[in-house]
Design an enzyme around this catalytic site. Sequence first.
Site, PDB file in Angstrom:
ATOM      1  N   GLU A   1      41.701  43.462  36.230  1.00 10.98           N
ATOM      2  CA  GLU A   1      42.102  43.763  34.858  1.00 10.98           C
ATOM      3  C   GLU A   1      41.724  45.153  34.353  1.00 10.98           C
ATOM      4  O   GLU A   1      40.913  45.314  33.426  1.00 10.98           O
ATOM      5  CB  GLU A   1      41.547  42.706  33.900  1.00 10.98           C
ATOM      6  CG  GLU A   1      42.091  41.313  34.155  1.00 10.98           C
ATOM      7  CD  GLU A   1      41.822  40.352  33.013  1.00 10.98           C
ATOM      8  OE1 GLU A   1      41.019  40.689  32.124  1.00 10.98           O
ATOM      9  OE2 GLU A   1      42.415  39.264  33.004  1.00 10.98           O
TER      10      GLU A   1
ATOM     11  N   GLU B   1      44.553  34.240  37.552  1.00 15.58           N
ATOM     12  CA  GLU B   1      43.814  33.572  36.469  1.00 15.58           C
ATOM     13  C   GLU B   1      44.805  32.973  35.492  1.00 15.58           C
ATOM     14  O   GLU B   1      45.797  33.624  35.125  1.00 15.58           O
ATOM     15  CB  GLU B   1      42.913  34.544  35.687  1.00 15.58           C
ATOM     16  CG  GLU B   1      41.626  34.904  36.341  1.00 15.58           C
ATOM     17  CD  GLU B   1      40.771  35.834  35.493  1.00 15.58           C
ATOM     18  OE1 GLU B   1      40.776  35.708  34.249  1.00 15.58           O
ATOM     19  OE2 GLU B   1      40.105  36.688  36.088  1.00 15.58           O
TER      20      GLU B   1
END
Length: 469
Positions: free
Chosen positions: A160, A375
């Site tokens: 991320e 995720e």
Amino acid sequence: MTKTLPKDFIFGGATAAYQAEGVTKGEGKGPVAWDKYLEDNYWYTAEPASDFYHKYPVDLKLAEEFGVNGIRISIAWSRIFPAGFGDVNPKGVEFYHKLFAECHKRHVEPFVTLHHFDTPAALHANGDFLNRENMDHFVDYAKFCFKEFPEVNYWTTFNEIGPIGDGQYLVGKFPPGIKYDLAKVFQSHHNMMVSHARAVKAFKDGGYSGEIGVVHALPTKYPYDPSNPADVRAAELEDIIHNKFILDATYLGEYSDKTMEGVNHILAVNGGELDLRDDDFAALKAAKDLNDFLGINYYMSDWMQAFDGETEIIHNGRGEKGSSKYQIKGVGRREAPTHIPKTDWDWIIYPQGLYDQIMRVKRDYPNYKKIYITENGLGYKDEFIDHTVYDDARIDYVKKHLEVLTDAIADGANVKGYFIWSLMDVFSWSNGYEKRYGLFYVDFDTQERYPKKSAYWYKKLAQTQEIDE
Ligand code: BGP
């Protein structure tokens, strides 16, 4: 009709070193910026987390028992290089060898991330990835790991890059807590993407076996009123900040004219300049076709409205529904249609956004090769009753996202696995221990694990590949 996932699918569970391991000070580990930042700014710290440093054999045994055949793990950079570079901590190296061996023993494939938000403190203090020297340190650390851990088959450079820039320089909820500095956001994204590209090239040049990719959080952005061009523009600009800029860097090796037009507009309004060098683009170009997979973290979508005013962002860290605010000067404000559900932390639940995002990657970046959903999950104030949690809302959330995943696969997207966030409960970076996501409930006082209803549901899913009606 019951929807089915492919036979060779990974039914994984995700974790991250800092959120799971505990032992932030012992065993030769160097500090990270989060240690002090949490102490100073939040009501919790990374101790004890889920004590994964000691409990990993228990977690991996549970994973195997419940059909989980993949685990996302990250290496804590400062366990390997306590100062970020230079001296190696042999205890850290040994810990990860043991951890990976246990994964293989339990037939749970480790997908290993090199950086999951936890830059060593010394490097963070001198600018983190805004400082170009730290890009070199990251690449050296990556090369060390590629050589040291041949037992790893799946490498991820960064987790991320988008939310790191946002958390550190826009929302200010991550260390160093800087707010509303859009130039720093883009510069951090760029420098991290160049570091990613250099690490990928080093991996391929080194002739290592296995695969390498990157994990991006990709929240889908929709205009509040699709017939209003100003709302459409707001969604477009917000998408550039969070998604398009880093996707262009990953798969085009440059920023498209449309992306740069948006970036230049945002910087003209908000101030600041970028340092984008020829060498950077050479590195990005050299790696754009070398990524073996893209990891997509998807939790939510956002709706955007045109907005004329000053920037103000309020982070809802306590799970008080409706307490968040997000508006950026020259970009837009978040305002979702009222019928769309939200979590207590104001995360908008919209499974269709996952489908749309996957299809967007397929359409705009056809060299993506392969996708894992790295995720997805529901943060919830779980109630521990009868030694378990009846987490039907979580099951419903996961089920709906998996259903659209089967649609994306049917429509030609190459998606090979899904990792629920999180395998067992861990703490949340800016929301603490009350926001739980795990298949396994963790009593943080005793460190006992208890399977939730969702764990039994996930087990059946992994055994049958069928998404229950
Ligand atoms: C992602 C991170 C994870 C995890 C997750 C849930 O951004 O990669 O580390 O924390 O989001 O987010 P949160 O903990 O803020 O609810």
